[in-house]
Design a protein around this motif. Structure first.
Motif, PDB file in Angstrom:
ATOM      1  N   GLY A  81      32.396  73.834  57.537  1.00 47.91           N
ATOM      2  CA  GLY A  81      31.647  75.082  57.429  1.00 47.91           C
ATOM      3  C   GLY A  81      30.189  74.891  57.066  1.00 47.91           C
ATOM      4  O   GLY A  81      29.382  75.776  57.288  1.00 47.91           O
ATOM      5  N   ASP A  82      29.835  73.769  56.484  1.00 51.76           N
ATOM      6  CA  ASP A  82      28.458  73.498  56.091  1.00 51.76           C
ATOM      7  C   ASP A  82      28.065  72.093  56.535  1.00 51.76           C
ATOM      8  O   ASP A  82      28.911  71.233  56.715  1.00 51.76           O
ATOM      9  CB  ASP A  82      28.301  73.575  54.564  1.00 51.76           C
ATOM     10  CG  ASP A  82      28.454  74.988  54.041  1.00 51.76           C
ATOM     11  OD1 ASP A  82      27.783  75.879  54.574  1.00 51.76           O
ATOM     12  OD2 ASP A  82      29.246  75.186  53.104  1.00 51.76           O
ATOM     13  N   HIS A 117      27.998  67.994  61.303  1.00 53.40           N
ATOM     14  CA  HIS A 117      27.442  69.218  61.867  1.00 53.40           C
ATOM     15  C   HIS A 117      28.584  70.224  61.986  1.00 53.40           C
ATOM     16  O   HIS A 117      29.510  70.024  62.778  1.00 53.40           O
ATOM     17  CB  HIS A 117      26.825  68.925  63.232  1.00 53.40           C
ATOM     18  CG  HIS A 117      25.965  70.022  63.748  1.00 53.40           C
ATOM     19  ND1 HIS A 117      26.438  71.290  64.015  1.00 53.40           N
ATOM     20  CD2 HIS A 117      24.642  70.051  64.039  1.00 53.40           C
ATOM     21  CE1 HIS A 117      25.460  72.047  64.457  1.00 53.40           C
ATOM     22  NE2 HIS A 117      24.348  71.312  64.477  1.00 53.40           N
ATOM     23  N   PRO A 118      28.553  71.328  61.220  1.00 55.34           N
ATOM     24  CA  PRO A 118      29.726  72.193  61.100  1.00 55.34           C
ATOM     25  C   PRO A 118      30.135  72.972  62.342  1.00 55.34           C
ATOM     26  O   PRO A 118      31.299  72.952  62.708  1.00 55.34           O
ATOM     27  CB  PRO A 118      29.355  73.137  59.963  1.00 55.34           C
ATOM     28  CG  PRO A 118      27.861  73.155  59.947  1.00 55.34           C
ATOM     29  CD  PRO A 118      27.436  71.788  60.397  1.00 55.34           C
ATOM     30  N   TRP A 119      29.225  73.652  62.998  1.00 56.56           N
ATOM     31  CA  TRP A 119      29.689  74.487  64.104  1.00 56.56           C
ATOM     32  C   TRP A 119      29.861  73.710  65.393  1.00 56.56           C
ATOM     33  O   TRP A 119      30.573  74.131  66.290  1.00 56.56           O
ATOM     34  CB  TRP A 119      28.832  75.733  64.298  1.00 56.56           C
ATOM     35  CG  TRP A 119      27.412  75.507  64.683  1.00 56.56           C
ATOM     36  CD1 TRP A 119      26.921  75.288  65.935  1.00 56.56           C
ATOM     37  CD2 TRP A 119      26.294  75.471  63.810  1.00 56.56           C
ATOM     38  NE1 TRP A 119      25.573  75.126  65.898  1.00 56.56           N
ATOM     39  CE2 TRP A 119      25.148  75.243  64.597  1.00 56.56           C
ATOM     40  CE3 TRP A 119      26.122  75.609  62.445  1.00 56.56           C
ATOM     41  CZ2 TRP A 119      23.882  75.153  64.063  1.00 56.56           C
ATOM     42  CZ3 TRP A 119      24.856  75.518  61.913  1.00 56.56           C
ATOM     43  CH2 TRP A 119      23.760  75.293  62.719  1.00 56.56           C
ATOM     44  N   ARG A 120      29.258  72.541  65.490  1.00 49.26           N
ATOM     45  CA  ARG A 120      29.515  71.681  66.649  1.00 49.26           C
ATOM     46  C   ARG A 120      30.773  70.837  66.452  1.00 49.26           C
ATOM     47  O   ARG A 120      31.238  70.200  67.385  1.00 49.26           O
ATOM     48  CB  ARG A 120      28.329  70.746  66.896  1.00 49.26           C
ATOM     49  CG  ARG A 120      27.102  71.461  67.394  1.00 49.26           C
ATOM     50  CD  ARG A 120      26.032  70.465  67.707  1.00 49.26           C
ATOM     51  NE  ARG A 120      24.841  71.143  68.152  1.00 49.26           N
ATOM     52  CZ  ARG A 120      23.700  70.537  68.371  1.00 49.26           C
ATOM     53  NH1 ARG A 120      23.585  69.235  68.194  1.00 49.26           N
ATOM     54  NH2 ARG A 120      22.651  71.215  68.772  1.00 49.26           N
ATOM     55  N   GLN A 121      31.269  70.809  65.214  1.00 46.75           N
ATOM     56  CA  GLN A 121      32.422  69.985  64.870  1.00 46.75           C
ATOM     57  C   GLN A 121      32.197  68.541  65.302  1.00 46.75           C
ATOM     58  O   GLN A 121      33.010  67.924  65.997  1.00 46.75           O
ATOM     59  CB  GLN A 121      33.710  70.556  65.444  1.00 46.75           C
ATOM     60  CG  GLN A 121      34.196  71.775  64.692  1.00 46.75           C
ATOM     61  CD  GLN A 121      34.549  71.432  63.250  1.00 46.75           C
ATOM     62  OE1 GLN A 121      35.530  70.756  62.998  1.00 46.75           O
ATOM     63  NE2 GLN A 121      33.742  71.879  62.294  1.00 46.75           N
TER      64      GLN A 121
END
Length: 133
Positions: free
Chosen positions: A83-84, A100-104
């Motif tokens: 998430g962060d 990198h949270p949203w790119r996983q």
């Protein structure tokens, strides 16, 4: 691209997670950190508490505790971003992980750490998506 906005002090390889993250995967990465770094490191977590820790501590996935002095819960970040942004890095900044949270995705920095991740990528259920010199 991540390399367009962040510059690392070492060669890195980007990996993408193929499925969810588990306690077993967390243990594998911690074992890698013990074998490759085996000294105190920084665990930096965007807008959260940051830590100095040693991989020998074997910190569990989703570890938290209540800090009575501040009256807050403190959460130790997982090796995979949940998430962060986070950064697990050797104190001399020669190797580590950036999440990198949203790119996983994670970026693995430093030759020895990259080699260890390459050897374990099947068990970690990750795939390489970029090699940046």
């Amino acid at each position: 691209n991540i390399e367009d906005w962040i510059h690392f002090p070492a060669h890195f390889v980007k990996y993408k997670l193929c499925n969810g993250w588990s306690e077993e995967q967390e243990r594998i990465v911690n074992s890698i950190m013990k074998n490759v770094i085996n000294e105190e490191m920084y665990a930096l977590n965007w807008k959260h508490d940051c830590f100095v820790f040693h991989p020998d501590e074997n910190i569990q996935l989703y570890y938290s505790y209540y800090d009575e002095a501040r009256g807050v819960y403190v959460y130790f970040p997982s090796y995979w971003p949940d998430g962060d942004y986070h950064f697990f890095v050797k104190m001399d900044w020669t190797c580590g992980l950036f999440g990198h949270p949203w790119r996983q995705e994670i970026c693995v920095l430093g030759e020895a750490l990259i080699q260890a991740f390459e050897e374990e990528k099947e068990r970690l259920n990750i795939k390489e998506i970029g090699d940046v010199k």
